[in-house]
Design a protein around this motif. Structure first.
Motif, short mmCIF file in Angstrom:
data_model
loop_
_atom_site.label_atom_id
_atom_site.label_comp_id
_atom_site.label_asym_id
_atom_site.label_seq_id
_atom_site.Cartn_x
_atom_site.Cartn_y
_atom_site.Cartn_z
N ARG A 164 0.67 -1.13 0.11
CA ARG A 164 0.01 -0.07 0.08
C ARG A 164 0.78 1.31 0.08
O ARG A 164 0.62 2.16 -0.58
N TYR A 221 2.45 1.74 -3.39
CA TYR A 221 1.54 2.02 -4.34
C TYR A 221 1.07 3.61 -4.38
O TYR A 221 0.97 4.36 -5.17
N GLU A 222 1.05 3.96 -3.03
CA GLU A 222 0.75 5.34 -2.69
C GLU A 222 1.61 6.38 -3.48
O GLU A 222 1.48 7.44 -3.77
N THR A 274 1.77 6.50 -7.19
CA THR A 274 0.96 7.08 -7.57
C THR A 274 0.86 8.44 -7.55
O THR A 274 0.36 9.47 -8.36
N ALA A 326 -8.15 7.08 -10.93
CA ALA A 326 -8.32 5.75 -10.32
C ALA A 326 -9.11 4.97 -11.28
O ALA A 326 -9.99 5.43 -12.07
N PRO A 331 -11.79 1.96 -11.18
CA PRO A 331 -12.56 1.15 -10.21
C PRO A 331 -12.76 -0.27 -10.33
O PRO A 331 -12.73 -0.70 -11.46
N ASP A 353 -7.51 -4.13 -5.19
CA ASP A 353 -7.83 -3.36 -3.85
C ASP A 353 -7.90 -2.08 -4.35
O ASP A 353 -8.61 -0.84 -3.71
N SER A 354 -6.95 -1.38 -5.33
CA SER A 354 -6.76 0.18 -5.65
C SER A 354 -5.99 -0.12 -6.95
O SER A 354 -5.36 -0.80 -7.30
N GLY A 355 -6.57 0.77 -7.91
CA GLY A 355 -6.06 1.03 -9.11
C GLY A 355 -6.00 2.28 -9.93
O GLY A 355 -6.79 3.05 -9.37
N TYR A 356 -4.92 2.39 -10.47
CA TYR A 356 -4.75 3.96 -11.18
C TYR A 356 -4.09 3.89 -12.52
O TYR A 356 -3.33 2.90 -12.82
N ALA A 407 -1.86 -1.44 -10.23
CA ALA A 407 -2.78 -1.82 -9.36
C ALA A 407 -1.96 -2.89 -8.25
O ALA A 407 -1.11 -3.05 -8.13
N ARG A 408 -2.98 -2.61 -7.00
CA ARG A 408 -2.71 -3.46 -5.85
C ARG A 408 -3.48 -4.24 -5.53
O ARG A 408 -4.91 -4.02 -5.42
#
Length: 222
Positions: free
Chosen positions: A131, A134-135, A138, A146, A148, A152-155, A175-176
């Motif tokens: 995480r 990823y942060e 990004t 983002a 959707p 768990d998270s995508g950009y 993506a994470r």
């Protein structure tokens, strides 16, 4: 945070102009000494604590323990659609630690139309580590947004570059999923018109490959 080894292809990617010119490119710690006899020291145990209780700092089990086979992560039909003319088996890039990171590349020049697709998997030590990575990434990817429903998270972000009047449009999707990161890079150029594919085409193609790659993570589940 321990940084992961980077695959060779991502640090030495050929530019589309070079591809046109070279269309034939093939791609210590030692043992503890026991106390001397007669001088053993009593160990202090906190009140209410049991000597057999597990450590509170024990590492939580990882959802994913190894990266899946990257060249099998994208369906053949998707590869054919995104990279026409490419060998669907792909080419896996050498990595210093295939348990932590694996990458596959597909690229082809059909007539004057060029496409390149990379899919990379990175396995970190924990969800928190993934995480944080990823942060951080990004924050460095400006102008995107983002995605959707992607892990768990995508950009995703798409950029246009011009070199010697030749345009290249490249999309990157990050993506994470739990303690794993998936990175997809997809780009294209038209050497006849000197123009690049539309933003929507590149962005949708990169996201489609990323969704397939995230689904393939199950092969490395712990």
């Amino acid at each position: 945070m321990r940084s992961l080894p980077l695959p060779l292809a991502l640090t030495a990617r050929l530019s589309p102009v070079a591809v046109l010119a070279c269309a034939g490119w093939a791609l210590t710690s030692g043992p503890v000494t026991p106390p001397a006899a007669g001088h053993q020291t009593a160990q202090k145990v906190p009140a209410g604590a049991s000597s057999g209780a597990p450590s509170a700092t024990a590492a939580a089990p990882k959802t994913y323990t190894a990266a899946p086979a990257p060249c099998a992560s994208v369906p053949v039909a998707t590869v054919k659609a995104l990279v026409p003319g490419a060998k669907t088996a792909g080419k896996e890039i050498p990595s210093t630690d295939t348990e932590l990171r694996r990458t596959c590349s597909w690229n082809a020049l059909t007539g004057y139309d060029y496409r390149w697709l990379d899919v990379s998997f990175e396995i970190t030590g924990s969800d928190r580590e993934a995480r944080e990575e990823y942060e951080q990434r990004t924050r460095e990817m400006s102008g995107g947004g983002a995605v959707p429903g992607l892990g768990d998270s995508g950009y995703s972000v798409v950029d246009l570059t011009t070199e010697d009047k030749q345009q290249t449009r490249e999309g990157v999707v990050l993506a994470r999923a739990a303690n794993a990161l998936v990175v997809v890079t997809y780009n294209g150029s038209d050497f006849e018109t000197k123009k690049a594919p539309a933003t929507d085409e590149i962005n949708k193609g990169a996201i489609k490959a990323a969704k397939a790659a995230v689904a393939a993570l199950g092969a490395g589940r712990g």
